[in-house]
Design a protein around this motif. Structure first.
Motif, PDB file in Angstrom:
ATOM      1  N   LEU A 493       0.830  -1.204   0.000  1.00  0.00           N
ATOM      2  CA  LEU A 493       0.000   0.000   0.000  1.00  0.00           C
ATOM      3  C   LEU A 493       0.865   1.254   0.000  1.00  0.00           C
ATOM      4  O   LEU A 493       0.584   2.231  -0.710  1.00  0.00           O
ATOM      5  CB  LEU A 493      -0.921  -0.032   1.220  1.00  0.00           C
ATOM      6  CG  LEU A 493      -1.891   1.121   1.391  1.00  0.00           C
ATOM      7  CD1 LEU A 493      -2.792   1.262   0.168  1.00  0.00           C
ATOM      8  CD2 LEU A 493      -2.732   0.930   2.650  1.00  0.00           C
ATOM      9  N   ARG A 494       1.953   1.235   0.775  1.00  0.00           N
ATOM     10  CA  ARG A 494       2.856   2.403   0.825  1.00  0.00           C
ATOM     11  C   ARG A 494       3.460   2.680  -0.546  1.00  0.00           C
ATOM     12  O   ARG A 494       3.499   3.832  -1.015  1.00  0.00           O
ATOM     13  CB  ARG A 494       3.977   2.154   1.840  1.00  0.00           C
ATOM     14  CG  ARG A 494       4.915   3.358   2.034  1.00  0.00           C
ATOM     15  CD  ARG A 494       6.175   2.942   2.754  1.00  0.00           C
ATOM     16  NE  ARG A 494       6.994   2.031   1.958  1.00  0.00           N
ATOM     17  CZ  ARG A 494       7.773   2.422   0.936  1.00  0.00           C
ATOM     18  NH1 ARG A 494       7.830   3.699   0.563  1.00  0.00           N
ATOM     19  NH2 ARG A 494       8.481   1.531   0.265  1.00  0.00           N
ATOM     20  N   LYS A 495       3.890   1.625  -1.241  1.00  0.00           N
ATOM     21  CA  LYS A 495       4.493   1.792  -2.560  1.00  0.00           C
ATOM     22  C   LYS A 495       3.468   2.276  -3.590  1.00  0.00           C
ATOM     23  O   LYS A 495       3.784   3.091  -4.463  1.00  0.00           O
ATOM     24  CB  LYS A 495       5.099   0.470  -3.026  1.00  0.00           C
ATOM     25  CG  LYS A 495       6.343   0.073  -2.242  1.00  0.00           C
ATOM     26  CD  LYS A 495       6.902  -1.249  -2.770  1.00  0.00           C
ATOM     27  CE  LYS A 495       8.165  -1.646  -2.001  1.00  0.00           C
ATOM     28  NZ  LYS A 495       8.715  -2.929  -2.488  1.00  0.00           N
ATOM     29  N   ALA A 496       2.241   1.762  -3.476  1.00  0.00           N
ATOM     30  CA  ALA A 496       1.200   2.187  -4.413  1.00  0.00           C
ATOM     31  C   ALA A 496       0.906   3.670  -4.263  1.00  0.00           C
ATOM     32  O   ALA A 496       0.723   4.402  -5.255  1.00  0.00           O
ATOM     33  CB  ALA A 496      -0.074   1.367  -4.192  1.00  0.00           C
ATOM     34  N   LEU A 497       0.889   4.150  -3.029  1.00  0.00           N
ATOM     35  CA  LEU A 497       0.623   5.572  -2.791  1.00  0.00           C
ATOM     36  C   LEU A 497       1.819   6.431  -3.196  1.00  0.00           C
ATOM     37  O   LEU A 497       1.659   7.554  -3.686  1.00  0.00           O
ATOM     38  CB  LEU A 497       0.279   5.792  -1.321  1.00  0.00           C
ATOM     39  CG  LEU A 497      -1.053   5.160  -0.879  1.00  0.00           C
ATOM     40  CD1 LEU A 497      -1.192   5.218   0.627  1.00  0.00           C
ATOM     41  CD2 LEU A 497      -2.224   5.875  -1.548  1.00  0.00           C
ATOM     42  N   GLU A 498       3.016   5.908  -3.023  1.00  0.00           N
ATOM     43  CA  GLU A 498       4.216   6.641  -3.417  1.00  0.00           C
ATOM     44  C   GLU A 498       4.258   6.842  -4.926  1.00  0.00           C
ATOM     45  O   GLU A 498       4.746   7.865  -5.428  1.00  0.00           O
ATOM     46  CB  GLU A 498       5.456   5.865  -2.944  1.00  0.00           C
ATOM     47  CG  GLU A 498       6.771   6.576  -3.226  1.00  0.00           C
ATOM     48  CD  GLU A 498       7.963   5.750  -2.767  1.00  0.00           C
ATOM     49  OE1 GLU A 498       8.975   6.345  -2.354  1.00  0.00           O
ATOM     50  OE2 GLU A 498       7.876   4.507  -2.816  1.00  0.00           O
ATOM     51  N   ALA A 499       3.715   5.851  -5.660  1.00  0.00           N
ATOM     52  CA  ALA A 499       3.723   5.932  -7.128  1.00  0.00           C
ATOM     53  C   ALA A 499       2.552   6.729  -7.686  1.00  0.00           C
ATOM     54  O   ALA A 499       2.478   6.976  -8.884  1.00  0.00           O
ATOM     55  CB  ALA A 499       3.704   4.519  -7.713  1.00  0.00           C
ATOM     56  N   CYS A 500       1.647   7.125  -6.842  1.00  0.00           N
ATOM     57  CA  CYS A 500       0.437   7.816  -7.301  1.00  0.00           C
ATOM     58  C   CYS A 500       0.771   9.237  -7.767  1.00  0.00           C
ATOM     59  O   CYS A 500       1.541   9.963  -7.117  1.00  0.00           O
ATOM     60  CB  CYS A 500      -0.579   7.842  -6.168  1.00  0.00           C
ATOM     61  SG  CYS A 500      -2.182   8.478  -6.661  1.00  0.00           S
ATOM     62  N   GLN A 501       0.233   9.653  -8.885  1.00  0.00           N
ATOM     63  CA  GLN A 501       0.423  10.997  -9.439  1.00  0.00           C
ATOM     64  C   GLN A 501      -0.907  11.730  -9.465  1.00  0.00           C
ATOM     65  O   GLN A 501      -1.869  11.257 -10.060  1.00  0.00           O
ATOM     66  CB  GLN A 501       0.999  10.910 -10.858  1.00  0.00           C
ATOM     67  CG  GLN A 501       2.385  10.279 -10.942  1.00  0.00           C
ATOM     68  CD  GLN A 501       3.453  11.163 -10.317  1.00  0.00           C
ATOM     69  OE1 GLN A 501       3.437  12.395 -10.504  1.00  0.00           O
ATOM     70  NE2 GLN A 501       4.361  10.550  -9.567  1.00  0.00           N
ATOM     71  N   VAL A 502      -0.936  12.890  -8.808  1.00  0.00           N
ATOM     72  CA  VAL A 502      -2.157  13.697  -8.744  1.00  0.00           C
ATOM     73  C   VAL A 502      -2.035  14.838  -9.746  1.00  0.00           C
ATOM     74  O   VAL A 502      -1.115  15.663  -9.643  1.00  0.00           O
ATOM     75  CB  VAL A 502      -2.388  14.254  -7.327  1.00  0.00           C
ATOM     76  CG1 VAL A 502      -3.672  15.072  -7.290  1.00  0.00           C
ATOM     77  CG2 VAL A 502      -2.433  13.116  -6.318  1.00  0.00           C
ATOM     78  N   PRO A 503      -2.905  14.907 -10.760  1.00  0.00           N
ATOM     79  CA  PRO A 503      -2.767  15.952 -11.785  1.00  0.00           C
ATOM     80  C   PRO A 503      -3.117  17.335 -11.240  1.00  0.00           C
ATOM     81  O   PRO A 503      -3.992  17.490 -10.387  1.00  0.00           O
ATOM     82  CB  PRO A 503      -3.771  15.511 -12.854  1.00  0.00           C
ATOM     83  CG  PRO A 503      -4.786  14.718 -12.107  1.00  0.00           C
ATOM     84  CD  PRO A 503      -4.047  14.034 -11.004  1.00  0.00           C
ATOM     85  N   LEU A 504      -2.389  18.335 -11.738  1.00  0.00           N
ATOM     86  CA  LEU A 504      -2.656  19.733 -11.402  1.00  0.00           C
ATOM     87  C   LEU A 504      -3.394  20.395 -12.550  1.00  0.00           C
ATOM     88  O   LEU A 504      -3.293  19.945 -13.706  1.00  0.00           O
ATOM     89  CB  LEU A 504      -1.346  20.468 -11.119  1.00  0.00           C
ATOM     90  CG  LEU A 504      -0.543  19.938  -9.913  1.00  0.00           C
ATOM     91  CD1 LEU A 504       0.784  20.680  -9.800  1.00  0.00           C
ATOM     92  CD2 LEU A 504      -1.345  20.079  -8.629  1.00  0.00           C
ATOM     93  N   PRO A 505      -4.119  21.466 -12.291  1.00  0.00           N
ATOM     94  CA  PRO A 505      -4.899  22.126 -13.358  1.00  0.00           C
ATOM     95  C   PRO A 505      -4.052  22.571 -14.538  1.00  0.00           C
ATOM     96  O   PRO A 505      -4.475  22.524 -15.686  1.00  0.00           O
ATOM     97  CB  PRO A 505      -5.542  23.313 -12.638  1.00  0.00           C
ATOM     98  CG  PRO A 505      -5.582  22.901 -11.205  1.00  0.00           C
ATOM     99  CD  PRO A 505      -4.370  22.080 -10.971  1.00  0.00           C
ATOM    100  N   GLU A 506      -2.809  23.013 -14.273  1.00  0.00           N
ATOM    101  CA  GLU A 506      -1.974  23.533 -15.359  1.00  0.00           C
ATOM    102  C   GLU A 506      -1.316  22.429 -16.173  1.00  0.00           C
ATOM    103  O   GLU A 506      -0.594  22.721 -17.127  1.00  0.00           O
ATOM    104  CB  GLU A 506      -0.895  24.479 -14.805  1.00  0.00           C
ATOM    105  CG  GLU A 506       0.022  23.849 -13.776  1.00  0.00           C
ATOM    106  CD  GLU A 506      -0.511  23.985 -12.365  1.00  0.00           C
ATOM    107  OE1 GLU A 506       0.257  23.811 -11.415  1.00  0.00           O
ATOM    108  OE2 GLU A 506      -1.722  24.257 -12.214  1.00  0.00           O
ATOM    109  N   GLY A 507      -1.546  21.189 -15.810  1.00  0.00           N
ATOM    110  CA  GLY A 507      -1.024  20.085 -16.597  1.00  0.00           C
ATOM    111  C   GLY A 507       0.046  19.271 -15.924  1.00  0.00           C
ATOM    112  O   GLY A 507       0.333  18.158 -16.345  1.00  0.00           O
ATOM    113  N   ASP A 508       0.710  19.842 -14.897  1.00  0.00           N
ATOM    114  CA  ASP A 508       1.706  19.071 -14.157  1.00  0.00           C
ATOM    115  C   ASP A 508       1.012  18.120 -13.180  1.00  0.00           C
ATOM    116  O   ASP A 508      -0.213  18.058 -13.115  1.00  0.00           O
ATOM    117  CB  ASP A 508       2.631  20.030 -13.393  1.00  0.00           C
ATOM    118  CG  ASP A 508       3.462  20.881 -14.356  1.00  0.00           C
ATOM    119  OD1 ASP A 508       3.739  20.401 -15.465  1.00  0.00           O
ATOM    120  OD2 ASP A 508       3.786  22.019 -13.985  1.00  0.00           O
TER     121      ASP A 508
END
Length: 554
Positions: A493-508
């Protein structure tokens, strides 16, 4: 355009109500019809049963006559066979196969064949299965087969079946079409082979005696008896359901002629299991009524004249009884029964139609009223479920809120204590979450929490329980999970959350990590709060040792 979703939803709701109304209409219609007909059903069934009993009674004469004819026919063949086996001429030959004794036996066989006109072949086989003497019935005369035309029958079942038989026992084969030189004879010769093992005076095996009983005459007499009936649909079946005799002659001998679909079960699949399993009875199906009876042509135990008694006939092998396990089946078509019943008359049909119309009207009004009541109750139930969901589910993340999680976890803890099964709890906290809010704003912070909750749901097993218990704090309960497996789940679970990418409005996009504290249930914890406190301490230790790690409570 803005009203399209509303109209579509209303259309779906209307279709659902119509479907439900139709469903209850049929339920009411069936129920009311059943109630009304249950009042008159006993009388009507008694009336129809009387008609059926009358028709079946008319068939009993044919059943009895056919059964007795076949039994008498088989009885006669067995006694002729037994007479030959016990004759001085045959016994003289098997004790001394001199030329003189052989000639006498050949003349004896020819005389039997010519006198009785029913034995297609009379044969004496030696111990190897080779024909020693054979007489064929040709145009009503017994004709001796030349020595160079005699065949070896060692591979035939009627020879193999008698090899281990004691003296005095008789084997009777199934009825089939006779084969000569691997080809079915034409015209067809329905044949039963009756054989026995012969022994000389020293008790040594001296060959096998076989007669081929030509059953054509018996089957013709059976068909003649069936033509005396009104419907003329009388059948004789073997144990596998193939027709030995059928009113449609092309359906006969399906097994012999390579037509496996030409049997009773193919034409009447609903009737065959019962007819096969029972010795006698009456069976009613949609297309008509069957009166069936086991013929058992070798059984002379019951209801026979004195000369048919068991003590007067030879000993027959059990296999022979199975080979001749035949069924006489008489069929009365439904059309013939219906012609005599009230409901198939014009007035009866008109009265039935009127009653059905009245029942349909009552059913429609009843179904409409019930659907309205159920629709109102369904709306009330949906409203209640929405309220319960709001009370139990965290509005932001869509997983259990603190209250709901604690209630469910408390039940799991009690069950684990009662069954003595392992139970683990994980406390998760988003690392540096305040910095995310300060840097990107609360909207992105909320998005991080949603991603965190979704990753928990997709990573965990179906049996696991999760909930949001604080601002950026989450908890996971792992039922029936030992320590090592719990550590592996926490790390995954820790590794899955570490790999998670949350998109930002500007595209990053941004990533985040969590610290996890793990605690195992022990005998000291009686309440779930105690177990959570242990996990919380482990979480604190994970944060103090650098975050983005899993720590186990001591």
């Amino acid at each position: 355009m803005n009203q399209t979703p509303v109209n579509t939803e209303a259309l779906h709701s209307d279709l659902r109500l119509k479907h439900l109304t139709l469903k209850y209409f049929f339920a009411f219609f069936s129920g009311i019809s059943l109630f009304l007909f249950s009042i008159s059903l006993p009388i009507y069934l008694h009336y129809v049963q009387g008609i059926e009993d009358q028709l079946i009674a008319q068939e009993e004469t044919s059943v009895v006559a056919a059964r007795q004819m076949i039994q008498r026919e088989m009885y006669e063949q067995l006694h002729i066979f037994d007479m030959v086996v016990k004759s001085n001429i045959l016994n003289a030959y098997i004790n001394d196969n001199s030329l003189e004794n052989q000639l006498r036996l050949e003349d004896f066989f020819k005389s039997i064949s010519t006198s009785f006109h029913r034995f297609d072949q009379i044969r004496l086989l030696d111990n190897t299965g080779k024909e020693a003497i054979r007489v064929n019935l040709v145009k009503g005369e017994g004709v001796l087969v030349a020595a160079d035309e005699l065949q070896n029958k060692a591979d035939r079942y009627y020879f193999k079946s008698v090899q281990q038989m004691p003296a005095g026992q008789i084997y009777v084969s199934p009825m089939d079409l006779n084969i000569e030189n691997d080809v079915i004879e034409l015209p067809h010769k329905p044949t039963l082979r009756i054989s026995t093992r012969l022994y000389n005076e020293q008790g040594e095996a001296a060959g096998v005696f076989v007669i081929n009983y030509l059953a054509k005459g018996m089957l013709e007499r059976f068909r003649h008896l069936m033509t005396q009936r009104t419907n003329q649909q009388g059948m004789l079946l073997d144990s596998q359901g193939y027709w030995l005799s059928n009113h449609v002659r092309s359906n006969e001998w399906g097994a012999d002629l390579g037509k496996p679909d030409h049997k009773f079960a193919s034409f009447y699949p609903k009737a065959w299991p019962s007819i096969k399993a029972n010795s006698s009875g009456i069976l009613e199906i949609d297309s008509g009524i069957f009166r069936y009876k086991a013929i058992e042509p070798l059984n002379y135990l019951e209801d026979q004249p004195a000369h048919f008694r068991l003590e007067h006939h030879p000993t027959i092998t059990k296999e022979s009884f199975a080979n001749t396990s035949w069924k006489l089946v008489i069929f009365i078509p439904r059309e013939k029964i219906n012609q005599r019943t009230f409901l198939y008359q014009p007035f009866g049909r008109a009265l039935t139609a009127l009653i059905l119309v009245l029942v349909a009207v009552l059913s429609f009004f009843g179904a409409s009223f019930l659907v309205q009541q159920k629709n109102a109750a369904q709306k009330e139930k949906q409203t209640r479920l929405i309220l319960e969901k709001q009370a139990n589910i965290d509005a932001l993340t869509g997983i259990n809120n603190r209250r709901s999680f604690y209630e469910l976890a408390e039940k799991e803890l009690k069950q684990a204590k009662r069954k003595n099964t392992p139970l683990a709890v994980l406390m998760l906290d988003a690392d540096h979450f305040k910095k995310v809010n300060d840097t990107y704003g609360h909207a992105i912070g909320d998005l991080v929490l949603k991603y965190l909750a979704n990753s928990i749901k997709t990573t965990l097993r179906d049996v696991d329980l999760s909930g949001r218990v604080g601002g950026e704090e989450f908890a996971v309960l792992l039922p029936q999970t030992p320590l090592q497996e719990a550590l592996e789940i926490a790390e995954r679970l820790r590794k899955a959350l570490e790999a998670c990418q949350v998109p930002l409005p500007e595209g990053d996009s941004i990533s985040f990590t969590v610290s996890i504290g793990l605690a195992m249930l022990t005998i000291q914890e009686e309440q779930f709060d105690q177990l959570m406190n242990k996990a919380d301490l482990a979480l604190y230790q994970a944060k103090s040792q650098g975050r983005n790690r899993v720590e186990q409570a001591v």
